[in-house]
Design an enzyme around this catalytic site. Structure first.
Site, short mmCIF file in Angstrom:
data_model
loop_
_atom_site.label_atom_id
_atom_site.label_comp_id
_atom_site.label_asym_id
_atom_site.label_seq_id
_atom_site.Cartn_x
_atom_site.Cartn_y
_atom_site.Cartn_z
CB ALA A 199 54.06 20.97 -5.73
NE ARG A 250 1.24 12.95 10.82
CZ ARG A 250 1.78 12.17 11.89
NH1 ARG A 250 2.61 12.51 12.57
NH2 ARG A 250 1.52 10.87 11.78
N GLY A 271 -1.09 6.53 -0.10
CA GLY A 271 -1.42 7.45 0.87
C GLY A 271 -0.97 8.84 0.38
CG ASN A 277 -3.29 -3.55 12.47
OD1 ASN A 277 -2.57 -4.37 12.05
ND2 ASN A 277 -4.14 -2.71 11.70
N GLY A 307 4.02 0.39 2.21
CA GLY A 307 5.37 1.31 1.40
C GLY A 307 6.20 2.22 2.38
CG LEU A 351 -1.70 -1.13 1.37
CD1 LEU A 351 -2.59 -0.95 2.54
CD2 LEU A 351 -2.59 -1.53 0.16
C1 UD1 Z 1 -3.40 2.18 9.81
C2 UD1 Z 1 -4.17 0.94 10.19
C3 UD1 Z 1 -4.25 0.97 11.83
C4 UD1 Z 1 -2.82 0.63 12.12
C5 UD1 Z 1 -1.80 1.56 11.25
C6 UD1 Z 1 -0.42 1.10 11.45
C7 UD1 Z 1 -6.28 0.91 8.96
C8 UD1 Z 1 -7.82 1.53 8.94
N1 UD1 Z 1 -5.85 1.14 10.03
O1 UD1 Z 1 -3.97 3.18 10.22
O2 UD1 Z 1 -4.93 0.04 12.45
O3 UD1 Z 1 -2.63 0.64 13.47
O4 UD1 Z 1 -2.15 1.57 9.91
O5 UD1 Z 1 0.58 2.21 10.87
O6 UD1 Z 1 -5.98 0.22 7.88
N2 UD1 Z 1 -3.12 3.90 2.14
C9 UD1 Z 1 -3.62 3.64 0.90
N3 UD1 Z 1 -4.60 4.20 0.56
C10 UD1 Z 1 -5.78 4.67 1.32
C11 UD1 Z 1 -5.28 4.96 2.66
C12 UD1 Z 1 -3.88 4.53 3.10
O7 UD1 Z 1 -2.87 3.07 0.01
O8 UD1 Z 1 -6.42 5.22 0.74
C13 UD1 Z 1 -1.60 3.57 2.38
C14 UD1 Z 1 -0.86 4.50 3.04
O9 UD1 Z 1 0.01 5.10 1.96
C15 UD1 Z 1 -0.08 3.95 3.95
C16 UD1 Z 1 -0.87 2.79 4.56
O10 UD1 Z 1 -1.69 2.71 3.64
O11 UD1 Z 1 1.23 3.26 3.39
C17 UD1 Z 1 -1.67 2.89 5.97
O12 UD1 Z 1 -2.25 4.17 5.78
P1 UD1 Z 1 -2.42 5.15 6.89
O13 UD1 Z 1 -3.24 6.24 6.58
O14 UD1 Z 1 -0.93 5.67 7.38
O15 UD1 Z 1 -3.14 4.17 8.12
P2 UD1 Z 1 -3.36 4.74 9.23
O16 UD1 Z 1 -4.88 5.47 9.26
O17 UD1 Z 1 -2.28 5.27 9.96
#
Ligand code: UD1
Ligand code: CA
Length: 458
Positions: A380, A17, A13, A169, A103, A10
């Protein structure tokens, strides 16, 4: 027969930040984009397919990684981790086991993942969890009275009792594809963030009586994600510390393990010593008994046994021979090969040149596109004028030649074996072997000459 392994990474995102135009997973850790570390772990598991879900930043990510063997799936808009995996689902074979990676979690170890794949191949669900002193922000692992995993609740949806749970998780899980696809189809976005949560799959599985087995990383750093530049810098230091520990365990002396950066591969022989502040990039090989002085940068370099690089050197794309000595303050550029026992001193730049056994270039010189034989001494301030503004030309300096200080060798030109150039020579034609050649305005004195005087001076 083992079920084929499909890996979904994945990476769609936003990475808000990071405050960056660069997609988050392309920010470098140890000189390589975050996602390359994840891909390396994924590759080592021998998967049948790797699928990367991307979105934010558009085509920048697939274009930067340039791996046509990966399956690139675009998620647009980004409606949550469950929605992300839904995009990959049509590309996953029914009989596969699916491993979900992030990722932006770069230091996950293949050994940890291997254990999870074994569990999923037995038909169960492997969920990577960890206990954290500060679990804020993470999804919490909710267990039933028998201690079995029942569901995951996201921080923003959790009750005060659930927020007190310190088992979280990591997001990494492995499970059979057919079941995953069925549960994905039933996800809803009826939650605090209005997102499709991948984590809801765990609750569905538990309700169907599936076995959900927790796995744990050997160290917490394996599952740390990068959301900000601060976290990126922290992970970099942790990773560098791990690399430094591994080098010391192999027998390398690091004067300070907190002050070394390896951004590629560093292979060391026995009894290598590395002083503080050095950076190693690309592929660097240091032979037995090599010493690298403080604050040197070595990129794609091989240093043979017994050679010494003194402080503040910049060396790239070069081979340094046995017992050679380079620096301090030397710059060695691509295409350079220094033979055994060569000595290169301070403020010397060498580019695309071969320097033979025991030759010395000790001070303030530029040697480019040159072949320098054995036991040559270059005084030199010597400069090879290798560039006429359009073309590069070669200089040849044969064995045992002696180049007087402050000479310019206007290439193409050859200095014969054993020839001597007088100091200050501008060599435009070949210097014959064994002879003294010099081009120098004859020295003369004007007797009785007076310095001009300022008005009023006596
Ligand atoms: C997610 C988990 C949470 C866990 C945490 C660990 C869910 C709902 N929650 O939360 O339980 O403790 O990770 O870090 O899964 N991404 C996509 N597409 C999207 C959203 C996210 O590809 O639509 C990818 C992001 O790029 C990232 C990963 O998924 O690599 C996690 O996304 P992030 O938004 O960080 O998840 P959290 O809400 O932090
Ligand atoms: Ca996150």
């Amino acid at each position: 027969m083992n079920a084929p392994l499909a890996i979904v990474i994945l990476a769609a995102g936003r990475g808000t930040r990071m405050k960056s135009d660069l997609p988050k997973v392309l920010h470098p850790l140890a000189g390589r984009p975050l996602i390359q570390h994840v891909l390396a772990a994924a590759d080592s598991l021998g998967p049948e397919r790797i699928c990367v879900v991307y979105g934010h930043g558009g085509e920048t990510l697939p274009q930067a990684i340039r791996r046509p063997d990966l399956l690139w799936v675009r998620q647009e808009p980004q409606l949550g981790t469950g929605h992300a995996v839904q995009q990959a689902a049509p590309h996953l074979r029914e009989d596969a086991v699916v491993l979900i990676l992030y990722g932006d979690v770069p230091l996950i170890r293949a050994e940890t993942l291997q254990e999870m794949v074994l569990i999923a191949r037995e038909g169960a669900i492997a969920l990577l969890t960890v206990r954290l002193d500060n679990p804020a922000g993470y999804g919490r692992i909710v267990r039933n009275g028998r201690g079995e995993i029942e569901r995951i609740v996201e921080h923003k949806d959790a009750s005060p009792e659930e927020l007190a749970i310190d088992e979280v998780n990591t997001g990494i899980l492995c499970l059979p594809a057919a079941k995953l696809k069925r549960w994905l189809a039933d996800l809803s976005n009826d939650n605090a963030q209005g997102e499709y949560y991948l984590t809801d799959v765990i609750g569905m599985a538990a309700r169907e009586g599936e076995r959900i087995l927790p796995c744990h990383p050997a160290s917490v750093w394996e599952v740390l994600g990068v959301n900000s530049r601060q976290q990126l810098a922290e992970l970099e230091r942790m990773h560098q510390r791990n690399l430094a520990e591994a080098l010391m365990a192999q027998g390398v002396t690091l004067i300070d393990p907190a002050r070394i950066d390896v951004r590629g591969s560093l292979q060391c022989g026995r009894d290598v010593l590395i002083d503080v502040g050095c950076i190693f990039e690309g592929r660097v090989v240091l032979g037995d008994n090599v010493k690298v002085g403080a604050y040197s940068v070595l990129k794609d370099v091989e240093v043979a046994h017994g050679a010494e690089v003194l402080a503040f050197c910049h060396i790239e794309g070069a081979r340094i021979g046995p017992q050679a000595r380079v620096g301090p303050y030397a710059r060695i550029r691509p295409g350079t090969e220094l033979d055994a026992e060569v000595q290169i001193g301070n403020f010397v730049e060498i580019k695309n040149s071969q320097v033979g056994f025991n030759s010395k270039i000790n001070h303030l010189s530029y040697v480019g596109d040159a072949y320098v034989g054995r036991k040559v001494n270059i005084g030199a301030g010597t400069i090879t004028c290798n560039y006429d503004g359009a073309n590069k030309h070669r200089t040849v300096i044969e064995d045992e030649a002696f180049i007087g200080s402050d000479s310019q060798l206007v290439a193409p030109v050859t200095v014969g074996r054993g020839a001597t150039l007088g100091a200050g020579t501008t060599l435009t034609r070949d210097a014959p072997p064994g002879e003294l050649t010099l081009s120098r305005v004859r020295q003369f004195t004007i007797p009785g000459w007076q310095r001009p005087k300022k008005k009023g001076e006596e």
